[in-house]
Design a protein around this motif. Structure first.
Motif: not given
Ligand code: NAD
Ligand code: 89V
Length: 343
Positions: A12-14, A35-36, A72, A95-96, A124, A165
């Protein structure tokens, strides 16, 4: 040493930052992704040239021989995925926020410990170079023994467009952002015995709190204030800078907006620019966070090579996660919350 073979779950995003960082790191590479959502899988697979793609994590673990897995996804999937990694004896980064509840987080630490599998939480923020610079000053003894800290993150940056979210959960700023700032407070001033919390929701378009103010007693005897806001409009938007004030017996540290570090101590006053580098793939203003992703992932590879626990191991992160739970409990009761009882 042979290059470590890793897989990334959650595209996803991060995760894109994590994929870029893995490319920068010697000694490890991502050989499969999962990724699902097939569209996210396709986008990240094509961007980073990863041919092995899975929509089901169970199939990934069954089909690949892995040295580590990097999770992630968002928090609801963390426990089943970490337990799957432990069952396959695969070292795991998560991830957190570590989990939806402290009970889940404790179960994940237990599962990995019983399987003899290393577990690191991708916490991080403490790896940002300006934060590491503050830690280095403390370690030098220049300001003596710290007795007060203020760790502050105040912004009006639109985090909801990239992470929709964040607008919908009952919990927002403490769980998502405060968790990083509380971890920095622990990193700089040590573990916490008591926390008192006040929260507010200023933005009517979101479900959770977007302001949190926390007062903490550290076991070292220091007092700190951790204050976070996504409702603070400033002349120059500071996202995603964490600002720090630490007072010690022999001096002070100020990490001010613009990454300006001022240290007044035993040797006088020194002002330094501790701006993070802009990596080739990074973009402002996220470059501070993006650099810290490389640093924490490199730390993971180094720890695996040496057979030592990462700084933000699952066991360490329980103490940060407990602060999040205690902050919400204390915000609801308006009473101070003791930490030792929850760990
Ligand atoms: P997101 O929703 O954009 O991405 C998550 C991805 O995981 C999605 O593509 C989803 O389809 C996939 N997914 C979910 N459950 C799954 C599973 N069981 N099997 C396979 N794929 C699965 O979310 P995001 O914004 O990328 O955030 C992800 C995590 O990163 C969160 O926990 C968020 O808090 C964390 N995050 C951390 C930082 C940082 O600086 N450490 C910054 C942003 C986000
Ligand atoms: O770092 C994070 O966890 C992000 C953000 C900076 C937006 O809070 O979710």
């Amino acid at each position: 040493m042979a290059e470590l073979r890793g897989a990334l779950i959650g595209c996803g995003f991060f995760a894109v930052n994590q994929m870029h960082a893995w490319r920068d790191i010697a000694g490890a590479s991502i050989i499969a992704i999962c990724d699902r959502d097939p569209e996210r899988l396709r986008i990240v697979g094509d961007q980073f040239g990863i041919a092995k793609r899975y929509t089901d994590a169970a199939e990934l673990f069954a089909g690949e021989s892995l040295d580590f897995v990097d999770i992630a996804t968002t928090a609801p999937s963390h426990r089943p995925l970490v337990e799957m990694a432990a069952a396959h004896r695969v070292p795991v980064i998560c991830q957190k926020p570590f989990a939806p509840t402290l009970a889940d987080a404790k179960a994940m630490v237990k599962a990995c410990a019983e399987a003899g599998v290393p577990l690191m939480v991708h916490e991080n923020f403490r790896w940002q170079s300006p934060i590491q610079a503050v830690r280095t000053v403390l370690d030098s003894g220049e300001i003596g023994t710290p007795f007060f800290g203020r760790i502050s993150f105040r912004s009006a940056y639109d985090v909801f467009s990239g992470q929709p979210y964040l607008a919908t959960g009952k919990r927002f700023i403490i769980e998502d952002l405060g968790i990083h700032i509380l971890d920095i407070a622990r990193f700089l001033l040590g573990d916490v015995s008591t926390i008192t919390t006040r929260i507010a929701r200023i933005n009517p378009a979101i479900a959770g709190e977007d302001v949190a103010t926390m007062l903490m007693d550290h076991k070292s005897g220091a007092t700190s204030v951790v204050d976070c806001s996504y409702a603070t409009k400033l002349a120059t938007e500071p996202f995603p800078e964490t600002l720090i004030e630490i007072d010690g017996s022999d001096g002070t540290i100020r990490l001010a907006q613009g990454y300006r570090l001022t240290v007044t101590g035993k040797s006088g006053t020194a002002v330094t620019d501790v701006s993070p580098p802009l990596l080739a793939w990074a973009s402002r203003p996220w470059h501070n966070i993006q650099e810290s992703v490389v640093a924490i992932q490199q730390h993971w590879v180094d720890c695996l090579a040496k057979g030592v626990q990462p700084a933000t191991s699952g066991a360490d992160n329980l103490k940060t996660f407990a602060l999040v739970e205690a902050a919400y409990a204390g915000a609801a009761s308006r009473q101070p919350v003791q930490l030792d009882a929850s760990l």
